[in-house]
Design a protein around this motif. Structure first.
Motif, PDB file in Angstrom:
ATOM      1  N   ARG A 150      -6.711  -2.337  -8.336  1.00  0.00           N
ATOM      2  CA  ARG A 150      -7.109  -1.229  -9.228  1.00  0.00           C
ATOM      3  C   ARG A 150      -6.040  -0.133  -9.234  1.00  0.00           C
ATOM      4  NH1 ARG A 150      -9.412   3.595  -9.542  1.00  0.00           N
ATOM      5  NH2 ARG A 150      -9.427   3.957  -7.293  1.00  0.00           N
ATOM      6  N   LEU A 151      -5.454   0.103  -8.052  1.00  0.00           N
ATOM      7  CA  LEU A 151      -4.436   1.154  -7.921  1.00  0.00           C
ATOM      8  C   LEU A 151      -3.054   0.686  -8.358  1.00  0.00           C
ATOM      9  CD1 LEU A 151      -5.493   2.536  -4.405  1.00  0.00           C
ATOM     10  CD2 LEU A 151      -5.859   3.660  -6.620  1.00  0.00           C
ATOM     11  N   GLY A 152      -2.925  -0.617  -8.603  1.00  0.00           N
ATOM     12  CA  GLY A 152      -1.636  -1.164  -9.023  1.00  0.00           C
ATOM     13  C   GLY A 152      -0.600  -1.212  -7.911  1.00  0.00           C
ATOM     14  N   LEU A 153      -1.074  -1.334  -6.672  1.00  0.00           N
ATOM     15  CA  LEU A 153      -0.147  -1.368  -5.534  1.00  0.00           C
ATOM     16  C   LEU A 153       0.567  -2.715  -5.462  1.00  0.00           C
ATOM     17  CD1 LEU A 153      -2.298   0.296  -2.720  1.00  0.00           C
ATOM     18  CD2 LEU A 153      -0.570   1.376  -4.168  1.00  0.00           C
ATOM     19  N   THR A 154       1.845  -2.664  -5.127  1.00  0.00           N
ATOM     20  CA  THR A 154       2.635  -3.895  -4.976  1.00  0.00           C
ATOM     21  C   THR A 154       3.558  -3.749  -3.768  1.00  0.00           C
ATOM     22  OG1 THR A 154       4.345  -3.015  -6.442  1.00  0.00           O
ATOM     23  CG2 THR A 154       2.657  -4.410  -7.464  1.00  0.00           C
ATOM     24  N   GLY A 155       4.141  -4.856  -3.364  1.00  0.00           N
ATOM     25  CA  GLY A 155       5.163  -4.839  -2.321  1.00  0.00           C
ATOM     26  C   GLY A 155       4.689  -4.247  -1.006  1.00  0.00           C
ATOM     27  N   ASP A 156       5.566  -3.451  -0.392  1.00  0.00           N
ATOM     28  CA  ASP A 156       5.281  -2.873   0.918  1.00  0.00           C
ATOM     29  C   ASP A 156       4.070  -1.946   0.889  1.00  0.00           C
ATOM     30  OD1 ASP A 156       7.412  -4.247   1.917  1.00  0.00           O
ATOM     31  OD2 ASP A 156       8.765  -2.520   2.039  1.00  0.00           O
ATOM     32  N   ALA A 157       3.903  -1.224  -0.200  1.00  0.00           N
ATOM     33  CA  ALA A 157       2.772  -0.288  -0.298  1.00  0.00           C
ATOM     34  C   ALA A 157       1.452  -1.053  -0.255  1.00  0.00           C
ATOM     35  CB  ALA A 157       2.867   0.530  -1.581  1.00  0.00           C
ATOM     36  N   ARG A 158       1.407  -2.176  -0.960  1.00  0.00           N
ATOM     37  CA  ARG A 158       0.193  -3.000  -0.950  1.00  0.00           C
ATOM     38  C   ARG A 158      -0.046  -3.592   0.447  1.00  0.00           C
ATOM     39  NH1 ARG A 158      -2.957  -5.857  -4.739  1.00  0.00           N
ATOM     40  NH2 ARG A 158      -4.008  -7.653  -3.809  1.00  0.00           N
ATOM     41  N   THR A 159       1.008  -4.097   1.052  1.00  0.00           N
ATOM     42  CA  THR A 159       0.890  -4.697   2.390  1.00  0.00           C
ATOM     43  C   THR A 159       0.351  -3.681   3.395  1.00  0.00           C
ATOM     44  OG1 THR A 159       2.713  -6.198   1.916  1.00  0.00           O
ATOM     45  CG2 THR A 159       2.165  -5.867   4.225  1.00  0.00           C
ATOM     46  N   ALA A 160       0.907  -2.469   3.370  1.00  0.00           N
ATOM     47  CA  ALA A 160       0.474  -1.419   4.301  1.00  0.00           C
ATOM     48  C   ALA A 160      -0.980  -1.033   4.050  1.00  0.00           C
ATOM     49  CB  ALA A 160       1.380  -0.195   4.169  1.00  0.00           C
ATOM     50  N   PHE A 161      -1.367  -0.973   2.789  1.00  0.00           N
ATOM     51  CA  PHE A 161      -2.733  -0.620   2.404  1.00  0.00           C
ATOM     52  C   PHE A 161      -3.718  -1.652   2.947  1.00  0.00           C
ATOM     53  CE2 PHE A 161      -6.270  -0.534  -0.682  1.00  0.00           C
ATOM     54  CZ  PHE A 161      -6.512   0.825  -0.795  1.00  0.00           C
ATOM     55  N   LEU A 162      -3.417  -2.934   2.708  1.00  0.00           N
ATOM     56  CA  LEU A 162      -4.298  -4.010   3.169  1.00  0.00           C
ATOM     57  C   LEU A 162      -4.372  -4.065   4.698  1.00  0.00           C
ATOM     58  CD1 LEU A 162      -3.335  -6.921   0.725  1.00  0.00           C
ATOM     59  CD2 LEU A 162      -5.129  -5.202   0.453  1.00  0.00           C
ATOM     60  N   GLU A 163      -3.241  -3.810   5.348  1.00  0.00           N
ATOM     61  CA  GLU A 163      -3.185  -3.851   6.812  1.00  0.00           C
ATOM     62  C   GLU A 163      -4.042  -2.724   7.416  1.00  0.00           C
ATOM     63  OE1 GLU A 163      -0.111  -5.638   9.762  1.00  0.00           O
ATOM     64  OE2 GLU A 163      -1.421  -6.407   8.212  1.00  0.00           O
ATOM     65  N   LEU A 164      -3.987  -1.550   6.799  1.00  0.00           N
ATOM     66  CA  LEU A 164      -4.789  -0.422   7.293  1.00  0.00           C
ATOM     67  C   LEU A 164      -6.277  -0.759   7.240  1.00  0.00           C
ATOM     68  CD1 LEU A 164      -5.118   2.543   8.218  1.00  0.00           C
ATOM     69  CD2 LEU A 164      -5.087   3.187   5.793  1.00  0.00           C
ATOM     70  N   TYR A 165      -6.716  -1.338   6.144  1.00  0.00           N
ATOM     71  CA  TYR A 165      -8.130  -1.703   5.992  1.00  0.00           C
ATOM     72  C   TYR A 165      -8.527  -2.789   6.987  1.00  0.00           C
ATOM     73  CZ  TYR A 165      -9.086   1.009   1.723  1.00  0.00           C
ATOM     74  OH  TYR A 165      -9.300   2.025   0.819  1.00  0.00           O
ATOM     75  N   ALA A 166      -7.690  -3.813   7.117  1.00  0.00           N
ATOM     76  CA  ALA A 166      -8.009  -4.927   8.013  1.00  0.00           C
ATOM     77  C   ALA A 166      -8.094  -4.470   9.465  1.00  0.00           C
ATOM     78  CB  ALA A 166      -6.959  -6.032   7.867  1.00  0.00           C
ATOM     79  N   THR A 167      -7.132  -3.655   9.887  1.00  0.00           N
ATOM     80  CA  THR A 167      -7.125  -3.209  11.282  1.00  0.00           C
ATOM     81  C   THR A 167      -8.285  -2.259  11.557  1.00  0.00           C
ATOM     82  OG1 THR A 167      -5.466  -1.522  10.700  1.00  0.00           O
ATOM     83  CG2 THR A 167      -4.647  -3.556  11.685  1.00  0.00           C
ATOM     84  N   THR A 168      -8.625  -1.420  10.598  1.00  0.00           N
ATOM     85  CA  THR A 168      -9.775  -0.516  10.764  1.00  0.00           C
ATOM     86  C   THR A 168     -11.048  -1.322  10.975  1.00  0.00           C
ATOM     87  OG1 THR A 168      -8.729   1.177   9.358  1.00  0.00           O
ATOM     88  CG2 THR A 168     -11.109   1.339   9.681  1.00  0.00           C
ATOM     89  N   ALA A 169     -11.231  -2.352  10.160  1.00  0.00           N
ATOM     90  CA  ALA A 169     -12.435  -3.188  10.272  1.00  0.00           C
ATOM     91  C   ALA A 169     -12.481  -3.911  11.616  1.00  0.00           C
ATOM     92  CB  ALA A 169     -12.473  -4.191   9.124  1.00  0.00           C
ATOM     93  N   LEU A 170     -11.361  -4.467  12.031  1.00  0.00           N
ATOM     94  CA  LEU A 170     -11.326  -5.207  13.300  1.00  0.00           C
ATOM     95  C   LEU A 170     -11.661  -4.307  14.487  1.00  0.00           C
ATOM     96  CD1 LEU A 170      -8.245  -7.615  13.286  1.00  0.00           C
ATOM     97  CD2 LEU A 170     -10.672  -8.234  13.406  1.00  0.00           C
ATOM     98  N   LEU A 171     -11.254  -3.050  14.416  1.00  0.00           N
ATOM     99  CA  LEU A 171     -11.392  -2.159  15.570  1.00  0.00           C
ATOM    100  C   LEU A 171     -12.617  -1.249  15.519  1.00  0.00           C
ATOM    101  CD1 LEU A 171      -7.627  -1.201  16.044  1.00  0.00           C
ATOM    102  CD2 LEU A 171      -9.009  -2.699  17.497  1.00  0.00           C
ATOM    103  N   HIS A 172     -13.436  -1.356  14.489  1.00  0.00           N
ATOM    104  CA  HIS A 172     -14.512  -0.367  14.333  1.00  0.00           C
ATOM    105  C   HIS A 172     -15.506  -0.367  15.489  1.00  0.00           C
ATOM    106  CE1 HIS A 172     -16.998  -3.697  12.829  1.00  0.00           C
ATOM    107  NE2 HIS A 172     -18.044  -2.893  12.928  1.00  0.00           N
ATOM    108  N   ASP A 173     -15.702  -1.520  16.120  1.00  0.00           N
ATOM    109  CA  ASP A 173     -16.646  -1.630  17.246  1.00  0.00           C
ATOM    110  C   ASP A 173     -15.959  -2.093  18.533  1.00  0.00           C
ATOM    111  OD1 ASP A 173     -18.977  -0.815  15.959  1.00  0.00           O
ATOM    112  OD2 ASP A 173     -19.709  -2.845  15.585  1.00  0.00           O
TER     113      ASP A 173
END
Length: 200
Positions: A46-69
């Motif tokens: 939706r935000l039109g993210l590509t390349g490194d910006a997209r990778t960093a965005f997805l990584e932030l979400y994934a790591t947050t979810a893994l570590l929430h508990d």
């Protein structure tokens, strides 16, 4: 978004497994990650993210979810979880957006959910647990046999999966601004695609 201290999903998984021995808790973290990652990919599109910006965005979400508990097994009380874990994450230098979202997923923390990440984690946490419970009562014990209609029916059964807060599931979708059935279906499909990772 902070990029000064990029942490990988692998580092998040290592930290989770250091603190959490329970397979069911590890699987819960993975199930939440699957749902959150699907939401983050849609948001990145939706935000039109590509390349490194997209990778960093997805990584932030994934790591947050893994570590929430990740601190829950050692510190399960509302006095300690997720505060002990977040202090440890701060000590280790994990990004503030991740820590804030983890604090916000606990209704009692008093930390408001402002960002899309905050809202996504909250909207996926209890729902991922509920969808897992719905799968485990199927004769096949697989998520492939779970449908949205049966999930909604089970939500009305107060005796089923008592530990899951239905109000959080409903509120989470509302905060994200999505229809509840749509959100359930979206997370269900995400979990079905990666069922092998969570033993479902």
């Amino acid at each position: 978004m902070e990029t000064s201290a990029p942490f990988s999903r692998q580092q998040a998984w290592q930290l989770l497994t250091q603190w959490t021995q329970s397979e069911s808790l590890r699987n819960h973290a993975l199930a939440v990650e699957i749902c959150v990652s699907a939401c983050s990919a849609a948001e990145a599109d939706r935000l039109g993210l590509t390349g490194d910006a997209r990778t960093a965005f997805l990584e932030l979400y994934a790591t947050t979810a893994l570590l929430h508990d990740f601190d829950y097994e050692r510190h399960p009380t509302p006095e300690e979880h997720p505060f002990v874990g977040v202090r440890e994450l701060e000590r280790l230098g994990w990004p503030s957006e991740l820590r804030t979202a983890i604090l916000g997923h606990a209704q009692y923390s008093g930390v408001p959910r402002v960002t899309h990440l905050d809202k996504t984690l909250f909207a996926c946490d209890e729902l991922a647990g509920f969808l897992t419970a719905c799968a485990l009562v199927k004769p096949t014990r697989t998520i492939a046999d779970v449908e949205v209609a049966s999930v909604r029916k089970k939500m009305k059964d107060k005796a089923f999966a008592r530990g899951v807060n239905r109000e959080d599931v409903i509120q989470g979708a509302a905060e994200l601004g999505v229809d509840l059935d749509t959100h359930i279906g979206f997370c269900l499909e995400a979990m079905k695609k990666r069922a092998g990772e969570i033993g479902l």
